[in-house]
Design a protein around this motif. Structure first.
Motif, PDB file in Angstrom:
ATOM      1  N   GLU A 173      13.529  -5.665   1.268  1.00 12.25           N
ATOM      2  CA  GLU A 173      14.630  -6.644   1.344  1.00 12.25           C
ATOM      3  C   GLU A 173      14.128  -8.031   1.731  1.00 12.25           C
ATOM      4  OE1 GLU A 173      17.369  -4.960   4.144  1.00 12.25           O
ATOM      5  OE2 GLU A 173      18.053  -3.420   2.743  1.00 12.25           O
ATOM      6  N   LYS A 174      13.135  -8.095   2.614  1.00 14.17           N
ATOM      7  CA  LYS A 174      12.612  -9.388   3.070  1.00 14.17           C
ATOM      8  C   LYS A 174      11.627 -10.002   2.075  1.00 14.17           C
ATOM      9  CE  LYS A 174      13.422  -8.850   7.932  1.00 14.17           C
ATOM     10  NZ  LYS A 174      13.220  -9.632   9.118  1.00 14.17           N
ATOM     11  N   ASN A 175      11.201  -9.209   1.102  1.00 13.25           N
ATOM     12  CA  ASN A 175      10.258  -9.677   0.084  1.00 13.25           C
ATOM     13  C   ASN A 175      10.789  -9.322  -1.299  1.00 13.25           C
ATOM     14  OD1 ASN A 175       7.724 -10.543   1.723  1.00 13.25           O
ATOM     15  ND2 ASN A 175       8.406  -8.615   2.633  1.00 13.25           N
ATOM     16  N   PRO A 176      11.827 -10.034  -1.759  1.00 18.32           N
ATOM     17  CA  PRO A 176      12.448  -9.682  -3.041  1.00 18.32           C
ATOM     18  C   PRO A 176      11.526  -9.859  -4.255  1.00 18.32           C
ATOM     19  CG  PRO A 176      13.377 -11.731  -2.177  1.00 18.32           C
ATOM     20  CD  PRO A 176      12.484 -11.172  -1.117  1.00 18.32           C
ATOM     21  N   HIS A 177      10.432 -10.580  -4.074  1.00 13.52           N
ATOM     22  CA  HIS A 177       9.484 -10.765  -5.176  1.00 13.52           C
ATOM     23  C   HIS A 177       8.610  -9.526  -5.396  1.00 13.52           C
ATOM     24  CE1 HIS A 177       7.405 -11.908  -1.491  1.00 13.52           C
ATOM     25  NE2 HIS A 177       6.265 -11.647  -2.117  1.00 13.52           N
ATOM     26  N   LEU A 178       8.659  -8.554  -4.465  1.00  9.16           N
ATOM     27  CA  LEU A 178       7.889  -7.319  -4.597  1.00  9.16           C
ATOM     28  C   LEU A 178       8.798  -6.185  -5.050  1.00  9.16           C
ATOM     29  CD1 LEU A 178       5.779  -7.424  -1.301  1.00  9.16           C
ATOM     30  CD2 LEU A 178       4.983  -7.935  -3.606  1.00  9.16           C
ATOM     31  N   TYR A 179       8.274  -5.337  -5.918  1.00 14.84           N
ATOM     32  CA  TYR A 179       9.016  -4.150  -6.333  1.00 14.84           C
ATOM     33  C   TYR A 179       9.023  -3.136  -5.192  1.00 14.84           C
ATOM     34  CZ  TYR A 179       8.781  -5.785 -11.151  1.00 14.84           C
ATOM     35  OH  TYR A 179       8.903  -6.525 -12.303  1.00 14.84           O
ATOM     36  N   HIS A 180      10.101  -2.372  -5.118  1.00 15.16           N
ATOM     37  CA  HIS A 180      10.233  -1.356  -4.075  1.00 15.16           C
ATOM     38  C   HIS A 180       9.062  -0.372  -4.121  1.00 15.16           C
ATOM     39  CE1 HIS A 180      11.908   2.148  -1.957  1.00 15.16           C
ATOM     40  NE2 HIS A 180      12.644   1.265  -1.293  1.00 15.16           N
ATOM     41  N   ARG A 181       8.658   0.030  -5.314  1.00 17.04           N
ATOM     42  CA  ARG A 181       7.546   0.989  -5.450  1.00 17.04           C
ATOM     43  C   ARG A 181       6.225   0.399  -4.952  1.00 17.04           C
ATOM     44  NH1 ARG A 181       8.527  -0.499 -10.934  1.00 17.04           N
ATOM     45  NH2 ARG A 181       6.752  -1.672 -11.754  1.00 17.04           N
ATOM     46  N   ASP A 182       6.058  -0.933  -5.105  1.00 17.95           N
ATOM     47  CA  ASP A 182       4.840  -1.580  -4.615  1.00 17.95           C
ATOM     48  C   ASP A 182       4.829  -1.626  -3.087  1.00 17.95           C
ATOM     49  OD1 ASP A 182       3.936  -1.953  -7.198  1.00 17.95           O
ATOM     50  OD2 ASP A 182       4.756  -3.990  -7.340  1.00 17.95           O
ATOM     51  N   VAL A 183       5.983  -1.900  -2.486  1.00 13.49           N
ATOM     52  CA  VAL A 183       6.079  -1.908  -1.026  1.00 13.49           C
ATOM     53  C   VAL A 183       5.776  -0.517  -0.491  1.00 13.49           C
ATOM     54  CG1 VAL A 183       7.642  -2.214   0.946  1.00 13.49           C
ATOM     55  CG2 VAL A 183       7.724  -3.820  -0.966  1.00 13.49           C
ATOM     56  N   GLU A 184       6.330   0.501  -1.142  1.00 19.18           N
ATOM     57  CA  GLU A 184       6.080   1.885  -0.727  1.00 19.18           C
ATOM     58  C   GLU A 184       4.588   2.228  -0.822  1.00 19.18           C
ATOM     59  OE1 GLU A 184       7.755   6.386  -1.585  1.00 19.18           O
ATOM     60  OE2 GLU A 184       8.462   4.723  -2.824  1.00 19.18           O
ATOM     61  N   ARG A 185       3.950   1.789  -1.893  1.00 18.59           N
ATOM     62  CA  ARG A 185       2.516   2.044  -2.075  1.00 18.59           C
ATOM     63  C   ARG A 185       1.698   1.338  -0.987  1.00 18.59           C
ATOM     64  NH1 ARG A 185       1.424   0.101  -7.381  1.00 18.59           N
ATOM     65  NH2 ARG A 185       2.790   1.789  -8.032  1.00 18.59           N
ATOM     66  N   ILE A 186       2.080   0.122  -0.633  1.00 16.62           N
ATOM     67  CA  ILE A 186       1.378  -0.633   0.426  1.00 16.62           C
ATOM     68  C   ILE A 186       1.504   0.076   1.765  1.00 16.62           C
ATOM     69  CG2 ILE A 186       1.436  -2.762   1.786  1.00 16.62           C
ATOM     70  CD1 ILE A 186       2.287  -4.184  -0.893  1.00 16.62           C
ATOM     71  N   ILE A 187       2.732   0.473   2.126  1.00 15.05           N
ATOM     72  CA  ILE A 187       2.965   1.161   3.405  1.00 15.05           C
ATOM     73  C   ILE A 187       2.179   2.473   3.450  1.00 15.05           C
ATOM     74  CG2 ILE A 187       4.707   2.335   4.831  1.00 15.05           C
ATOM     75  CD1 ILE A 187       4.840  -0.716   4.980  1.00 15.05           C
ATOM     76  N   ASN A 188       2.227   3.248   2.370  1.00 16.13           N
ATOM     77  CA  ASN A 188       1.483   4.509   2.330  1.00 16.13           C
ATOM     78  C   ASN A 188      -0.015   4.280   2.456  1.00 16.13           C
ATOM     79  OD1 ASN A 188       3.726   6.169   2.143  1.00 16.13           O
ATOM     80  ND2 ASN A 188       3.764   6.092  -0.088  1.00 16.13           N
ATOM     81  N   THR A 189      -0.521   3.231   1.834  1.00 13.31           N
ATOM     82  CA  THR A 189      -1.949   2.917   1.925  1.00 13.31           C
ATOM     83  C   THR A 189      -2.338   2.545   3.351  1.00 13.31           C
ATOM     84  OG1 THR A 189      -1.987   2.160  -0.373  1.00 13.31           O
ATOM     85  CG2 THR A 189      -3.786   1.410   1.048  1.00 13.31           C
ATOM     86  N   VAL A 190      -1.520   1.737   4.016  1.00 17.33           N
ATOM     87  CA  VAL A 190      -1.802   1.351   5.405  1.00 17.33           C
ATOM     88  C   VAL A 190      -1.843   2.592   6.298  1.00 17.33           C
ATOM     89  CG1 VAL A 190      -0.876   0.136   7.422  1.00 17.33           C
ATOM     90  CG2 VAL A 190      -0.897  -0.989   5.204  1.00 17.33           C
TER      91      VAL A 190
END
Length: 95
Positions: free
Chosen positions: A12-29
């Motif tokens: 929500e705070k980064n509308p320029h990112l796709y939800h699936r990309d945010v999920e991939r980033i969090i999982n990677t971290v």
């Protein structure tokens, strides 16, 4: 907060990112933190805190229901120590 809520808030705070990309980033971290702890390393996030692993020796415990002695195997457990900034935000000084 659970992981899906964290992903949703970041998306929500980064509308320029796709939800699936945010999920991939969090999982990677999270995967990298887990891998570092598995390898015996310490993970420090400045201002937030530090993750490390502590070893617990084998011991004899007690079953609270029956009172019988039980052997507790040696194990490694995760440990988190809060950072100075996080503690300060949780416990603001009163003026």
């Amino acid at each position: 907060m659970i992981k899906s809520e964290l992903i949703q808030k970041i998306a929500e705070k980064n509308p320029h990112l796709y939800h699936r990309d945010v999920e991939r980033i969090i999982n990677t971290v999270f995967d990298q933190i887990i891998k570092a702890l598995h390898d015996g390393d310490r993970v420090e996030l400045r201002g937030f805190g530090a993750f490390s692993v502590k070893s617990r020796e084998q011991r004899v415990g007690r079953n609270p229901r029956t009172g019988d002695s039980v052997r507790v195997e040696a194990k490694r457990v995760p440990f988190f120590k809060t950072g100075k900034e996080l503690r300060a935000r949780l416990n603001p000084t009163q003026s």
